[in-house]
Design an enzyme around this catalytic site. Structure first.
Site, PDB file in Angstrom:
ATOM      1  N   GLU A   1      14.772  32.341  13.116  1.00  0.00           N
ATOM      2  CA  GLU A   1      14.518  31.959  14.581  1.00  0.00           C
ATOM      3  C   GLU A   1      13.397  31.334  14.949  1.00  0.00           C
ATOM      4  O   GLU A   1      13.260  30.589  15.925  1.00  0.00           O
ATOM      5  CB  GLU A   1      14.964  33.273  15.439  1.00  0.00           C
ATOM      6  CG  GLU A   1      16.378  33.655  15.049  1.00  0.00           C
ATOM      7  CD  GLU A   1      17.501  32.540  15.140  1.00  0.00           C
ATOM      8  OE1 GLU A   1      17.510  31.778  15.623  1.00  0.00           O
ATOM      9  OE2 GLU A   1      18.485  32.639  14.346  1.00  0.00           O
TER      10      GLU A   1
ATOM     11  N   HIS B   1       9.992  24.215  15.743  1.00  0.00           N
ATOM     12  CA  HIS B   1      10.962  22.987  15.905  1.00  0.00           C
ATOM     13  C   HIS B   1      10.991  22.464  17.255  1.00  0.00           C
ATOM     14  O   HIS B   1      10.602  21.329  17.505  1.00  0.00           O
ATOM     15  CB  HIS B   1      12.247  22.932  15.291  1.00  0.00           C
ATOM     16  CG  HIS B   1      12.896  21.808  15.001  1.00  0.00           C
ATOM     17  ND1 HIS B   1      14.350  21.503  14.459  1.00  0.00           N
ATOM     18  CD2 HIS B   1      12.374  20.525  14.872  1.00  0.00           C
ATOM     19  CE1 HIS B   1      14.490  20.294  14.341  1.00  0.00           C
ATOM     20  NE2 HIS B   1      13.330  19.581  14.392  1.00  0.00           N
TER      21      HIS B   1
ATOM     22  N   HIS C   1      13.382  27.808  14.105  1.00  0.00           N
ATOM     23  CA  HIS C   1      13.925  27.005  15.175  1.00  0.00           C
ATOM     24  C   HIS C   1      13.086  26.723  16.474  1.00  0.00           C
ATOM     25  O   HIS C   1      12.757  25.610  16.953  1.00  0.00           O
ATOM     26  CB  HIS C   1      15.111  27.669  15.722  1.00  0.00           C
ATOM     27  CG  HIS C   1      16.298  27.667  14.840  1.00  0.00           C
ATOM     28  ND1 HIS C   1      16.700  26.274  14.510  1.00  0.00           N
ATOM     29  CD2 HIS C   1      17.163  28.377  14.481  1.00  0.00           C
ATOM     30  CE1 HIS C   1      17.947  26.536  13.606  1.00  0.00           C
ATOM     31  NE2 HIS C   1      17.972  27.680  13.643  1.00  0.00           N
TER      32      HIS C   1
HETATM   33 ZN    ZN Z   1      19.557  28.737  12.638  1.00  0.00          ZN
END
Ligand code: ZN
Length: 715
Positions: free
Chosen positions: A501, A507, A504
């Site tokens: 997580e 990102h 993410h």
């Molecule tokens: Zn994912």
């Protein structure tokens, strides 16, 4: 472990507010509505459900006014006069609704659920209208055809292209009658998806098993028992309370020696939200079966209205993969490679169950238990033993140290209003002390929180009149909280989930793009979106990372190297079985949305049975209702997209292989030079260019399957 990324689509339908809500509107001065404050972070401490409807009504009305103004701009419209004001209005709506939708996911209550659903309908209508607005569509077409297009930045040109594609997929080219029907279908789908998730949560919460006889729980670790005891006490009961939430369900399946208990709990878990009776619902009132049928029919209808043969084709129009058959071919290729390993895994499991545990008929409720025993026998450690070395503060320090080493960024705990006392908040700064981004961390499971782990955006990076707006993210998990005055302890799997997580999150937070539509995770192809998250998981297997993030909860000793070596030896334990399981789900999802006829005599359950016959090595009992809790594809955004996990794993494994390749010359994988290249070519780019181009810019070539197979011990 299937961590879900929650990049939920905007949602909808028109309903007038109820009388009680109207009263609340009158009593709530608009100026004090925290949902209408965009000056900084969300004001969670002041949030009340009655703020939702007036705020959303106001923002919808502002957004509609912005659309009207944009439509009135002369053609050819310039970016600044036409796109920017629309972005401003839609961003506000998205930010306010994002808070509501987040709270609905993590602090569900009857009052919030009611306003959520009412407003979800309105918002869905708005986005469906926006997606079908012919005048706007014409404006974007003119922008694309105009002389000014070539002078736009790459990011802006990509946004225009995405808009044109999305207008087509949103039904903008449909004649009036079909357009109206398309909109009805979208509204109905949004409601059905929300209902699917609610049924699943309600059905999960409905189950409680109070066990008074300690002998029945023999084998279950002490920290889990103490959590179960606390849970029983909270209900005014004696003994131990078992629920279907992961921190309770999983240890029972993994450790409880009582086979009948495992069977009972397994059965309850795999029949959630199905036609089978539950404790308080003899006729299965949370049955998702009819919702599945309706969702599939409506998706097929939407696809046909748009002129596509199947919903899978609609789904792939904005993804890296080109056609359903390309995806199925990819899955088949992987299945062929994984199958011999899976068969070997299963044969070993059966032999161990028979020879060592006297279980001659290995059942679905035995596999997790026997796997744990086999793993301990083979590698002589248990999840429970490893967990003692991963107390939360140490894990977080190790994670932040990794971010610091790879990217030269500093992470510090910070203050912000939160929705629950367990939530923490952090700020990321660069070497010059400049704020890069911020994130909330909500780690523990709660009854009011939906299952799984996911990242969601709070604020997206963009350039505004006041300069750069820095991004903010939510990271959500469902781990066990602290017990008995000790810090929370995480299993190695949970640590991997947290890294996933965070991947993410990075990102979203490390983007350098300044345009809303392609900044961070926005505009990234769905089947590439798991690249940064799965990439981060690799570091959980690096000694250089682990030695800095472990300390035994009682002694403070770091993870012993020899225990780490055994963990590493066990890393690919049953990777064949796990790969086939993911392929089974991905293949089910793709067929379901491609060549399955939702109006025909066969059901989704029939289909998964067929797929299992072709793909699976382990066949679950006939009462297993996996489709009824497959919320990724029925309530999340993964419809005809579940293959994305494996697809992106090819990319993430291959990207990580560059760190491995460069490790020798550098002296380890934690190479900041490669880290900065990963940041600038992949994380920074957002959706401003196709994921394949970003990958090639980082790796210097096209992706290959090799690294994935090697990492999974299937080379
Ligand atoms: Zn994912």
């Amino acid at each position: 472990m299937n961590p879900a990324l929650k990049i939920e689509g905007p949602t909808r339908k028109y309903n007038s507010p109820s009388l009680s809500l109207l009263v609340d509107v009158m009593n709530t001065p608009m100026g004090n509505n925290p949902l209408l404050d965009f000056s900084g972070l969300p004001r969670f401490a002041e949030f009340k459900p009655e703020f939702v409807t007036p705020a959303i009504d106001q923002l919808l009305s502002d957004a509609r006014a912005a659309v009207e103004q944009a439509v009135a701009v002369g053609t050819p419209a310039e970016w600044a006069a036409f796109v920017a004001p629309l972005d401003d209005a839609n961003e506000k709506l998205g930010r306010a609704w994002g808070q509501v939708s987040h709270l609905h996911s993590v602090m569900d209550s009857p009052a919030l659920r009611e306003v959520y659903n009412v407003n979800l309908q309105k918002i869905t209508v708005y986005y469906a209208e926006l997606g079908q607005n012919e005048a706007l569509f014409t404006k974007f077409k003119a922008l694309k055809a105009g002389a000014g297009f070539a002078a736009l930045s790459d990011a802006r040109r990509k946004i225009v292209d995405n808009e044109l594609r999305d207008f087509r997929l949103g039904g903008a080219e449909l004649p009036a009658d079909k357009k109206a029907r398309f909109m009805q279908v979208q509204e109905a789908l949004a409601q059905l998806s929300a209902k699917f998730e609610e049924n699943l949560l309600d059905a999960t919460n409905d189950f409680a098993l109070y066990v008074d006889d300690a002998a029945r729980l023999a084998g279950v670790p002490d920290d889990v028992l103490s959590m179960m005891k606390t849970a029983a006490e909270a209900d005014g009961k004696t003994g131990w309370k078992i629920t279907l939430h992961m921190p309770s369900y999983l240890p029972v399946m993994q450790y409880a020696g009582d086979r009948a208990l495992r069977e009972q709990v397994y059965r309850a878990y795999v029949t959630r939200a199905s036609e089978f009776p539950t404790a308080t619902s003899p006729e299965g009132k949370w049955d998702n079966t009819p919702l599945i049928a309706s969702i599939l029919k409506l998706r097929r209808e939407a696809a046909e209205l748009l002129g596509f043969a199947s919903y899978a084709q609609v789904s792939l129009a904005a993804k890296m993969a080109d056609t359903p058959s390309d995806v199925l071919k990819f899955l088949d290729e992987l299945a062929v490679r994984a199958r011999p390993y899976a068969e070997k895994d299963y044969a070993e499991l059966k032999a161990f169950a028979r020879d060592e545990l006297g279980l001659t008929d290995l059942q679905a409720w035995d596999t997790t238990y026997v796997s744990e025993k086999l793993s301990v026998a083979r590698y002589s450690f248990s999840d429970q033993e490893v967990k003692q070395y991963f107390p939360e503060p140490r894990v977080l320090a190790g994670l932040f140290r990794l971010i610091e080493t790879l990217y030269g960024l500093h992470v510090r705990e910070d203050q912000a209003p939160v929705w629950h006392p367990d939530v923490k908040f952090y700020t990321l700064t660069d070497h010059a002390g400049q704020r890069v981004g911020q994130f909330y961390l909500d780690l523990y499971a709660r009854a009011s929180k939906r299952g799984g782990a996911w990242m969601d955006d709070v604020i997206t990076r963009r350039r505004t009149a006041d300069g750069i707006q820095t991004p903010v993210a939510y990271l959500n998990c469902n781990f066990s909280g602290p017990v008995g005055g000790k810090p929370a302890l995480f299993t190695h799997d949970e640590v991997i989930t947290l890294f996933h997580e965070t991947g993410h999150g990075l990102h979203h937070l490390l983007t350098r793009i300044e345009e809303l539509g392609v900044s961070g995770i926005n505009g990234v192809e769905w089947d590439a979106v798991e690249l940064p998250s799965q990439f981060m998981e690799n570091f959980c297997w690096e000694w250089d990372v682990l030695k800095h993030m472990t300390a035994h909860v009682d002694t403070g000793a770091p993870l012993p190297r020899e225990l780490f070596d055994r963990m590493l030896a066990a890393k690919n334990f049953q990777s064949g079985l796990q790969t086939l399981r993911q392929i089974e789900f991905a293949s089910f999802d793709m067929h379901l949305h491609d060549d399955f006829d939702p109006s025909g005599p066969r059901t989704a359950l029939d289909l998964i049975d067929d797929i299992r016959k072709q793909v699976a090595v382990v066949i679950p009992p006939a009462y297993n209702r996996f489709p009824n809790n497959f919320s990724h594809i029925f309530a999340g955004g993964y419809a005809a997209g579940y293959y994305s996990y494996k697809w992106a794993e090819v990319l993430s494994a291959d990207a990580y292989a560059l760190f491995e390749d460069e490790a020798e010359g550098y002296g380890g994988v934690l190479n900041p030079e490669v880290g900065h290249r990963f940041w600038s070519e992949i994380l920074a780019q957002g959706g401003a260019r196709p994921a394949l181009e970003s990958f090639k810019a980082f790796r210097g070539r096209e992706p290959t399957l090799d690294a994935l197979l090697r990492h999974n011990g299937m080379a």
